[in-house]
Motif scaffolding. Sequence first.
Motif, PDB file in Angstrom:
ATOM      1  N   GLY A  80     -44.877  16.097   5.964  1.00 47.52           N
ATOM      2  CA  GLY A  80     -44.593  16.581   7.316  1.00 47.52           C
ATOM      3  C   GLY A  80     -43.175  17.099   7.466  1.00 47.52           C
ATOM      4  O   GLY A  80     -42.319  16.845   6.614  1.00 47.52           O
ATOM      5  N   PRO A  81     -42.917  17.817   8.546  1.00 43.15           N
ATOM      6  CA  PRO A  81     -41.614  18.462   8.709  1.00 43.15           C
ATOM      7  C   PRO A  81     -40.425  17.504   8.734  1.00 43.15           C
ATOM      8  O   PRO A  81     -39.329  17.881   8.309  1.00 43.15           O
ATOM      9  CB  PRO A  81     -41.748  19.218  10.037  1.00 43.15           C
ATOM     10  N   ASP A  82     -40.622  16.278   9.185  1.00 45.40           N
ATOM     11  CA  ASP A  82     -39.493  15.340   9.211  1.00 45.40           C
ATOM     12  C   ASP A  82     -39.158  14.792   7.824  1.00 45.40           C
ATOM     13  O   ASP A  82     -38.064  14.253   7.610  1.00 45.40           O
ATOM     14  CB  ASP A  82     -39.806  14.160  10.138  1.00 45.40           C
ATOM     15  N   ALA A  83     -40.106  14.930   6.893  1.00 42.70           N
ATOM     16  CA  ALA A  83     -39.906  14.379   5.544  1.00 42.70           C
ATOM     17  C   ALA A  83     -39.301  15.393   4.578  1.00 42.70           C
ATOM     18  O   ALA A  83     -38.799  15.009   3.516  1.00 42.70           O
ATOM     19  CB  ALA A  83     -41.233  13.870   4.985  1.00 42.70           C
ATOM     20  N   VAL A  84     -39.360  16.677   4.929  1.00 42.05           N
ATOM     21  CA  VAL A  84     -38.897  17.708   3.991  1.00 42.05           C
ATOM     22  C   VAL A  84     -37.549  18.289   4.418  1.00 42.05           C
ATOM     23  O   VAL A  84     -37.308  19.491   4.306  1.00 42.05           O
ATOM     24  CB  VAL A  84     -39.956  18.809   3.788  1.00 42.05           C
ATOM     25  N   VAL A  85     -36.724  17.421   4.918  1.00 39.10           N
ATOM     26  CA  VAL A  85     -35.355  17.749   5.309  1.00 39.10           C
ATOM     27  C   VAL A  85     -34.470  16.577   4.886  1.00 39.10           C
ATOM     28  O   VAL A  85     -34.965  15.542   4.414  1.00 39.10           O
ATOM     29  CB  VAL A  85     -35.240  17.983   6.843  1.00 39.10           C
ATOM     30  N   GLY A  86     -33.175  16.737   5.045  1.00 44.70           N
ATOM     31  CA  GLY A  86     -32.240  15.628   4.872  1.00 44.70           C
ATOM     32  C   GLY A  86     -32.106  15.113   3.455  1.00 44.70           C
ATOM     33  O   GLY A  86     -32.511  15.762   2.483  1.00 44.70           O
ATOM     34  N   SER A  87     -31.564  13.900   3.342  1.00 45.64           N
ATOM     35  CA  SER A  87     -31.318  13.308   2.022  1.00 45.64           C
ATOM     36  C   SER A  87     -32.613  13.049   1.266  1.00 45.64           C
ATOM     37  O   SER A  87     -32.637  13.093   0.032  1.00 45.64           O
ATOM     38  CB  SER A  87     -30.525  12.004   2.175  1.00 45.64           C
ATOM     39  N   ALA A  88     -33.713  12.785   1.976  1.00 43.95           N
ATOM     40  CA  ALA A  88     -35.003  12.562   1.314  1.00 43.95           C
ATOM     41  C   ALA A  88     -35.402  13.758   0.463  1.00 43.95           C
ATOM     42  O   ALA A  88     -36.027  13.605  -0.587  1.00 43.95           O
ATOM     43  CB  ALA A  88     -36.084  12.268   2.352  1.00 43.95           C
ATOM     44  N   HIS A  89     -35.043  14.936   0.937  1.00 44.37           N
ATOM     45  CA  HIS A  89     -35.542  16.167   0.314  1.00 44.37           C
ATOM     46  C   HIS A  89     -34.430  16.950  -0.382  1.00 44.37           C
ATOM     47  O   HIS A  89     -34.637  18.094  -0.791  1.00 44.37           O
ATOM     48  CB  HIS A  89     -36.177  17.030   1.421  1.00 44.37           C
ATOM     49  N   GLN A  90     -33.265  16.344  -0.543  1.00 41.59           N
ATOM     50  CA  GLN A  90     -32.110  17.079  -1.046  1.00 41.59           C
ATOM     51  C   GLN A  90     -32.363  17.749  -2.387  1.00 41.59           C
ATOM     52  O   GLN A  90     -32.074  18.931  -2.578  1.00 41.59           O
ATOM     53  CB  GLN A  90     -30.904  16.129  -1.139  1.00 41.59           C
ATOM     54  N   THR A  91     -32.918  17.014  -3.344  1.00 43.94           N
ATOM     55  CA  THR A  91     -33.098  17.603  -4.673  1.00 43.94           C
ATOM     56  C   THR A  91     -34.102  18.745  -4.636  1.00 43.94           C
ATOM     57  O   THR A  91     -33.896  19.798  -5.245  1.00 43.94           O
ATOM     58  CB  THR A  91     -33.532  16.522  -5.679  1.00 43.94           C
ATOM     59  N   CYS A  92     -35.192  18.570  -3.887  1.00 45.75           N
ATOM     60  CA  CYS A  92     -36.190  19.638  -3.774  1.00 45.75           C
ATOM     61  C   CYS A  92     -35.584  20.854  -3.065  1.00 45.75           C
ATOM     62  O   CYS A  92     -35.887  21.996  -3.405  1.00 45.75           O
ATOM     63  CB  CYS A  92     -37.423  19.142  -3.033  1.00 45.75           C
ATOM     64  N   ALA A  93     -34.706  20.605  -2.093  1.00 46.34           N
ATOM     65  CA  ALA A  93     -34.037  21.715  -1.408  1.00 46.34           C
ATOM     66  C   ALA A  93     -33.175  22.507  -2.386  1.00 46.34           C
ATOM     67  O   ALA A  93     -33.096  23.736  -2.308  1.00 46.34           O
ATOM     68  CB  ALA A  93     -33.201  21.198  -0.241  1.00 46.34           C
ATOM     69  N   LEU A  94     -32.539  21.804  -3.325  1.00 46.51           N
ATOM     70  CA  LEU A  94     -31.763  22.491  -4.368  1.00 46.51           C
ATOM     71  C   LEU A  94     -32.687  23.329  -5.248  1.00 46.51           C
ATOM     72  O   LEU A  94     -32.380  24.488  -5.564  1.00 46.51           O
ATOM     73  CB  LEU A  94     -31.017  21.475  -5.237  1.00 46.51           C
ATOM     74  N   TRP A  95     -33.804  22.744  -5.667  1.00 46.57           N
ATOM     75  CA  TRP A  95     -34.748  23.473  -6.518  1.00 46.57           C
ATOM     76  C   TRP A  95     -35.226  24.761  -5.825  1.00 46.57           C
ATOM     77  O   TRP A  95     -35.237  25.833  -6.440  1.00 46.57           O
ATOM     78  CB  TRP A  95     -35.974  22.608  -6.836  1.00 46.57           C
TER      79      TRP A  95
END
Lengths: 186, 154
Positions: B49-64
Amino acid sequence: MKHLTACLALIASPLAAQDFSEGSEARSWNLYAEVPAKFDAEVVDVLCTLTGDCPDDCGAGKRQLGLVRAADGALILPLKNSQPAFTGAAVDLAPFCRQTVTVDGLILDDPDLGARNVYLVQTIQAAGADRIKANQWTKDWARNNPDAPGKGPWFRRDPRINEIIATDGYLGLGLEEDRIYIEENF
Amino acid sequence: MRPTRLSALAAALLLLGAPIGAHAQEATRIQVTGEIIDTWCYYSGVMGGPDAVVGSAHQTCALWCSAGGIPVGLLAEDGTVYMVLRVGDDTESAGGDTLLKLAAHTVEADGMLYQRDGLNYLVVAEVVSDMDITNRNHNDYGNVPSFSIPDPNK
Protein backbone atom coordinates in the motif's frame (compact mmCIF):
# COMPACT_ATOMS: atom_id res chain seq x y z
CA MET A 1 -22.12 29.55 -23.26
CA LYS A 2 -24.40 27.22 -25.25
CA HIS A 3 -21.77 27.00 -27.97
CA LEU A 4 -19.03 26.22 -25.44
CA THR A 5 -21.11 23.54 -23.75
CA ALA A 6 -21.97 21.94 -27.07
CA CYS A 7 -18.34 21.94 -28.19
CA LEU A 8 -17.20 20.39 -24.92
CA ALA A 9 -19.84 17.70 -25.17
CA LEU A 10 -19.04 16.93 -28.80
CA ILE A 11 -15.30 16.74 -28.23
CA ALA A 12 -15.18 15.19 -24.79
CA SER A 13 -17.61 12.32 -25.31
CA PRO A 14 -15.71 10.35 -27.97
CA LEU A 15 -12.41 10.76 -26.12
CA ALA A 16 -13.81 9.64 -22.81
CA ALA A 17 -15.30 6.57 -24.47
CA GLN A 18 -12.10 5.42 -26.18
CA ASP A 19 -10.87 1.99 -25.29
CA PHE A 20 -7.22 1.30 -26.06
CA SER A 21 -7.32 -2.34 -24.99
CA GLU A 22 -8.48 -3.57 -28.40
CA GLY A 23 -5.74 -5.61 -30.04
CA SER A 24 -3.51 -5.43 -26.99
CA GLU A 25 -1.41 -8.48 -26.22
CA ALA A 26 -0.02 -7.01 -23.02
CA ARG A 27 0.84 -9.47 -20.28
CA SER A 28 -0.90 -8.87 -16.96
CA TRP A 29 1.20 -7.91 -13.93
CA ASN A 30 -1.82 -8.52 -11.68
CA LEU A 31 -1.86 -4.91 -10.60
CA TYR A 32 -4.96 -3.43 -9.02
CA ALA A 33 -5.33 -0.58 -11.50
CA GLU A 34 -3.88 -2.05 -14.72
CA VAL A 35 -5.68 -1.75 -18.05
CA PRO A 36 -4.18 -3.16 -21.27
CA ALA A 37 -3.48 -0.41 -23.79
CA LYS A 38 -2.07 -0.50 -27.31
CA PHE A 39 -1.83 2.76 -29.22
CA ASP A 40 0.15 4.85 -31.69
CA ALA A 41 2.13 7.71 -30.19
CA GLU A 42 4.98 10.12 -30.76
CA VAL A 43 7.94 9.63 -28.42
CA VAL A 44 8.71 12.98 -26.79
CA ASP A 45 11.10 14.43 -24.24
CA VAL A 46 8.68 15.55 -21.51
CA LEU A 47 10.87 18.44 -20.32
CA CYS A 48 11.10 19.64 -23.92
CA THR A 49 7.37 19.37 -24.49
CA LEU A 50 6.54 21.37 -21.38
CA THR A 51 9.35 23.94 -21.23
CA GLY A 52 10.91 24.16 -24.70
CA ASP A 53 14.33 22.89 -23.48
CA CYS A 54 14.98 20.43 -26.29
CA PRO A 55 18.26 18.57 -26.88
CA ASP A 56 18.44 16.83 -30.26
CA ASP A 57 18.65 13.36 -28.73
CA CYS A 58 15.77 13.79 -26.23
CA GLY A 59 18.34 13.32 -23.46
CA ALA A 60 19.69 9.97 -24.71
CA GLY A 61 17.81 7.98 -22.10
CA LYS A 62 18.70 10.31 -19.21
CA ARG A 63 15.47 12.31 -19.34
CA GLN A 64 11.95 11.04 -18.85
CA LEU A 65 10.27 10.39 -22.18
CA GLY A 66 6.58 10.57 -22.85
CA LEU A 67 4.13 9.24 -25.43
CA VAL A 68 1.80 11.72 -27.11
CA ARG A 69 -1.08 9.46 -28.10
CA ALA A 70 -2.17 9.95 -31.70
CA ALA A 71 -5.85 9.33 -31.03
CA ASP A 72 -6.37 12.15 -28.53
CA GLY A 73 -3.11 14.06 -27.99
CA ALA A 74 -2.85 12.89 -24.37
CA LEU A 75 0.64 12.86 -22.88
CA ILE A 76 1.19 9.40 -21.42
CA LEU A 77 4.10 8.99 -18.98
CA PRO A 78 5.79 5.57 -19.04
CA LEU A 79 6.98 4.66 -15.55
CA LYS A 80 8.27 1.16 -16.35
CA ASN A 81 9.69 -0.96 -19.09
CA SER A 82 8.85 -4.67 -19.30
CA GLN A 83 11.60 -5.93 -16.99
CA PRO A 84 10.70 -6.89 -13.41
CA ALA A 85 13.91 -5.29 -12.23
CA PHE A 86 13.21 -1.73 -10.95
CA THR A 87 13.79 -0.27 -14.42
CA GLY A 88 12.19 2.66 -16.21
CA ALA A 89 11.40 3.06 -19.89
CA ALA A 90 13.51 6.02 -21.05
CA VAL A 91 16.42 3.87 -22.27
CA ASP A 92 14.05 1.71 -24.33
CA LEU A 93 12.21 4.68 -25.84
CA ALA A 94 15.20 6.97 -26.50
CA PRO A 95 16.11 5.41 -29.90
CA PHE A 96 12.63 6.43 -31.08
CA CYS A 97 12.94 10.12 -30.11
CA ARG A 98 10.35 12.16 -32.05
CA GLN A 99 9.22 9.08 -34.00
CA THR A 100 5.73 7.68 -34.11
CA VAL A 101 5.59 4.15 -32.74
CA THR A 102 2.99 1.61 -31.69
CA VAL A 103 3.32 0.64 -28.05
CA ASP A 104 1.61 -2.11 -26.11
CA GLY A 105 1.48 -2.37 -22.33
CA LEU A 106 -0.52 -1.51 -19.25
CA ILE A 107 -2.07 1.84 -18.32
CA LEU A 108 -2.49 2.42 -14.59
CA ASP A 109 -5.71 4.19 -13.73
CA ASP A 110 -6.19 4.79 -10.01
CA PRO A 111 -7.97 8.10 -9.32
CA ASP A 112 -7.66 7.65 -5.55
CA LEU A 113 -3.87 7.87 -5.81
CA GLY A 114 -3.82 10.33 -8.71
CA ALA A 115 -2.51 7.74 -11.18
CA ARG A 116 -3.71 8.91 -14.59
CA ASN A 117 -2.04 8.35 -17.92
CA VAL A 118 0.92 6.46 -16.48
CA TYR A 119 2.10 3.37 -18.31
CA LEU A 120 4.16 0.20 -18.30
CA VAL A 121 5.48 -0.29 -21.83
CA GLN A 122 6.05 -3.88 -22.89
CA THR A 123 6.64 -3.65 -26.64
CA ILE A 124 7.56 -0.93 -29.13
CA GLN A 125 7.10 -1.05 -32.89
CA ALA A 126 8.32 1.63 -35.26
CA ALA A 127 6.83 1.99 -38.74
CA GLY A 128 8.13 -0.74 -41.03
CA ALA A 129 10.13 -2.40 -38.25
CA ASP A 130 9.67 -5.49 -36.14
CA ARG A 131 8.02 -5.21 -32.76
CA ILE A 132 10.64 -5.28 -30.01
CA LYS A 133 10.40 -5.91 -26.29
CA ALA A 134 11.08 -2.96 -23.97
CA ASN A 135 13.78 -4.82 -22.09
CA GLN A 136 17.00 -3.00 -22.88
CA TRP A 137 17.70 -1.32 -19.55
CA THR A 138 19.69 -4.10 -17.87
CA LYS A 139 21.71 -4.72 -21.03
CA ASP A 140 22.53 -1.01 -21.15
CA TRP A 141 23.56 -1.10 -17.49
CA ALA A 142 25.81 -4.12 -18.09
CA ARG A 143 27.54 -2.33 -20.97
CA ASN A 144 28.11 0.74 -18.80
CA ASN A 145 29.22 -1.18 -15.70
CA PRO A 146 31.45 -4.02 -16.94
CA ASP A 147 33.57 -3.97 -13.80
CA ALA A 148 30.80 -3.78 -11.21
CA PRO A 149 31.83 -6.22 -8.49
CA GLY A 150 29.75 -8.94 -6.89
CA LYS A 151 27.13 -11.40 -8.03
CA GLY A 152 23.42 -11.14 -8.60
CA PRO A 153 21.13 -8.64 -10.28
CA TRP A 154 22.20 -5.14 -11.24
CA PHE A 155 20.60 -3.46 -8.24
CA ARG A 156 22.78 -5.45 -5.83
CA ARG A 157 25.93 -4.51 -7.75
CA ASP A 158 25.35 -0.92 -8.84
CA PRO A 159 28.29 1.20 -7.60
CA ARG A 160 26.22 4.35 -7.02
CA ILE A 161 23.59 2.51 -4.97
CA ASN A 162 26.17 0.59 -2.96
CA GLU A 163 28.08 3.77 -2.17
CA ILE A 164 24.96 5.35 -0.65
CA ILE A 165 24.04 2.20 1.31
CA ALA A 166 27.60 1.93 2.63
CA THR A 167 27.24 5.40 4.13
CA ASP A 168 23.56 5.71 5.03
CA GLY A 169 22.51 2.07 5.44
CA TYR A 170 19.60 0.17 3.92
CA LEU A 171 17.08 2.25 5.88
CA GLY A 172 18.83 5.51 5.02
CA LEU A 173 19.13 6.37 8.72
CA GLY A 174 22.75 5.43 9.33
CA LEU A 175 24.61 2.20 9.95
CA GLU A 176 23.74 2.00 13.66
CA GLU A 177 19.99 2.09 12.88
CA ASP A 178 20.58 -0.71 10.37
CA ARG A 179 22.46 -2.79 12.94
CA ILE A 180 19.66 -2.54 15.50
CA TYR A 181 16.94 -3.27 12.94
CA ILE A 182 18.74 -6.27 11.44
CA GLU A 183 19.53 -7.70 14.86
CA GLU A 184 15.85 -7.52 15.83
CA ASN A 185 14.32 -8.69 12.55
CA PHE A 186 16.61 -11.28 10.94
CA MET B 1 -17.43 39.92 -25.68
CA ARG B 2 -19.62 37.06 -26.75
CA PRO B 3 -17.48 34.13 -27.91
CA THR B 4 -17.69 33.11 -31.53
CA ARG B 5 -18.03 29.46 -32.48
CA LEU B 6 -14.35 29.37 -33.33
CA SER B 7 -13.21 30.86 -30.04
CA ALA B 8 -15.54 28.54 -28.16
CA LEU B 9 -13.95 25.59 -29.95
CA ALA B 10 -10.48 26.86 -29.10
CA ALA B 11 -11.51 27.27 -25.48
CA ALA B 12 -12.87 23.74 -25.47
CA LEU B 13 -9.65 22.37 -26.90
CA LEU B 14 -7.65 24.25 -24.29
CA LEU B 15 -9.84 22.89 -21.51
CA LEU B 16 -9.31 19.38 -22.81
CA GLY B 17 -5.57 19.83 -22.87
CA ALA B 18 -5.25 19.39 -26.61
CA PRO B 19 -1.86 20.46 -27.96
CA ILE B 20 -2.17 23.97 -29.36
CA GLY B 21 1.50 24.81 -29.71
CA ALA B 22 4.50 22.52 -29.89
CA HIS B 23 6.42 23.67 -26.81
CA ALA B 24 6.51 25.67 -23.62
CA GLN B 25 3.22 25.25 -21.86
CA GLU B 26 1.96 27.65 -19.25
CA ALA B 27 3.37 27.12 -15.77
CA THR B 28 2.84 28.31 -12.22
CA ARG B 29 5.57 28.98 -9.69
CA ILE B 30 5.10 26.97 -6.51
CA GLN B 31 6.87 26.09 -3.28
CA VAL B 32 6.03 22.62 -2.08
CA THR B 33 7.25 20.35 0.71
CA GLY B 34 7.17 16.58 0.49
CA GLU B 35 8.98 13.29 0.16
CA ILE B 36 10.96 12.23 -2.89
CA ILE B 37 9.31 8.95 -3.87
CA ASP B 38 9.48 6.12 -6.36
CA THR B 39 6.36 6.63 -8.45
CA TRP B 40 6.10 3.09 -9.83
CA CYS B 41 5.82 1.40 -6.45
CA TYR B 42 3.54 4.18 -5.19
CA TYR B 43 1.08 4.04 -8.09
CA SER B 44 1.19 0.33 -8.94
CA GLY B 45 0.86 -1.15 -5.46
CA VAL B 46 3.26 -3.86 -6.55
CA MET B 47 5.15 -3.76 -3.24
CA GLY B 48 2.25 -2.88 -0.94
CA GLY B 49 0.00 0.00 0.00
CA PRO B 50 0.97 3.64 -0.44
CA ASP B 51 1.99 4.12 3.20
CA ALA B 52 4.43 1.20 2.98
CA VAL B 53 6.29 2.27 -0.16
CA VAL B 54 7.68 5.50 1.23
CA GLY B 55 10.07 6.49 4.01
CA SER B 56 12.78 4.42 5.67
CA ALA B 57 10.84 1.19 5.03
CA HIS B 58 11.25 1.67 1.31
CA GLN B 59 14.57 3.53 1.16
CA THR B 60 16.61 0.84 -0.57
CA CYS B 61 13.89 0.12 -3.14
CA ALA B 62 13.59 3.87 -3.76
CA LEU B 63 17.32 3.91 -4.56
CA TRP B 64 16.93 0.96 -6.93
CA CYS B 65 14.02 2.55 -8.78
CA SER B 66 15.63 5.98 -8.99
CA ALA B 67 18.91 4.56 -10.31
CA GLY B 68 16.88 2.36 -12.67
CA GLY B 69 15.36 5.41 -14.32
CA ILE B 70 11.81 5.18 -12.99
CA PRO B 71 10.27 8.65 -12.70
CA VAL B 72 10.83 10.23 -9.32
CA GLY B 73 7.99 12.11 -7.67
CA LEU B 74 7.54 14.57 -4.87
CA LEU B 75 4.70 13.43 -2.61
CA ALA B 76 3.33 16.55 -0.97
CA GLU B 77 1.79 16.66 2.47
CA ASP B 78 -1.71 16.89 0.92
CA GLY B 79 -1.16 13.70 -1.10
CA THR B 80 -0.49 15.36 -4.44
CA VAL B 81 2.28 13.75 -6.50
CA TYR B 82 4.53 15.94 -8.63
CA MET B 83 6.68 14.25 -11.30
CA VAL B 84 10.13 15.80 -11.03
CA LEU B 85 11.69 16.59 -14.42
CA ARG B 86 14.67 18.68 -13.38
CA VAL B 87 16.50 19.81 -10.24
CA GLY B 88 18.53 22.97 -10.67
CA ASP B 89 20.89 22.46 -13.59
CA ASP B 90 20.49 18.67 -13.57
CA THR B 91 18.06 17.57 -16.30
CA GLU B 92 18.79 13.86 -15.79
CA SER B 93 15.39 12.86 -14.42
CA ALA B 94 15.92 9.23 -15.48
CA GLY B 95 18.58 7.80 -13.20
CA GLY B 96 20.48 11.02 -12.49
CA ASP B 97 22.72 11.59 -9.47
CA THR B 98 20.83 14.51 -7.92
CA LEU B 99 17.53 12.69 -7.58
CA LEU B 100 19.25 9.47 -6.52
CA LYS B 101 20.85 11.21 -3.55
CA LEU B 102 17.48 12.65 -2.52
CA ALA B 103 15.61 9.31 -2.48
CA ALA B 104 13.12 9.17 0.42
CA HIS B 105 14.27 12.58 1.70
CA THR B 106 11.75 15.22 2.64
CA VAL B 107 12.52 18.42 0.79
CA GLU B 108 11.14 21.88 0.28
CA ALA B 109 11.28 22.70 -3.41
CA ASP B 110 10.81 25.94 -5.29
CA GLY B 111 9.95 25.54 -8.95
CA MET B 112 7.53 25.67 -11.82
CA LEU B 113 4.44 23.49 -11.99
CA TYR B 114 3.14 22.22 -15.31
CA GLN B 115 -0.14 20.31 -15.51
CA ARG B 116 -0.95 18.03 -18.40
CA ASP B 117 -3.52 15.29 -18.83
CA GLY B 118 -4.11 14.69 -15.15
CA LEU B 119 -0.48 14.69 -14.04
CA ASN B 120 1.57 17.34 -12.26
CA TYR B 121 5.11 17.95 -13.52
CA LEU B 122 7.61 19.92 -11.45
CA VAL B 123 10.71 21.68 -12.70
CA VAL B 124 12.64 22.39 -9.52
CA ALA B 125 14.68 25.57 -9.60
CA GLU B 126 16.03 25.07 -6.10
CA VAL B 127 15.84 22.60 -3.25
CA VAL B 128 15.30 25.17 -0.53
CA SER B 129 15.86 22.68 2.25
CA ASP B 130 16.71 18.97 2.47
CA MET B 131 15.44 17.48 5.73
CA ASP B 132 16.87 13.99 5.02
CA ILE B 133 14.58 11.03 5.79
CA THR B 134 11.85 12.13 8.18
CA ASN B 135 9.36 9.30 7.63
CA ARG B 136 10.77 6.58 9.93
CA ASN B 137 8.18 3.95 9.10
CA HIS B 138 10.34 0.79 9.04
CA ASN B 139 9.11 -0.29 12.47
CA ASP B 140 5.54 -0.17 11.17
CA TYR B 141 6.02 -1.89 7.81
CA GLY B 142 9.41 -3.61 8.00
CA ASN B 143 11.74 -3.24 5.04
CA VAL B 144 9.73 -3.16 1.80
CA PRO B 145 10.21 -5.34 -0.18
CA SER B 146 11.42 -7.91 2.33
CA PHE B 147 14.47 -8.75 0.20
CA SER B 148 15.66 -5.14 0.14
CA ILE B 149 18.02 -5.99 3.00
CA PRO B 150 20.04 -9.15 2.34
CA ASP B 151 19.48 -11.76 5.04
CA PRO B 152 22.76 -11.86 7.01
CA ASN B 153 22.04 -15.47 7.99
CA LYS B 154 22.15 -16.76 4.41
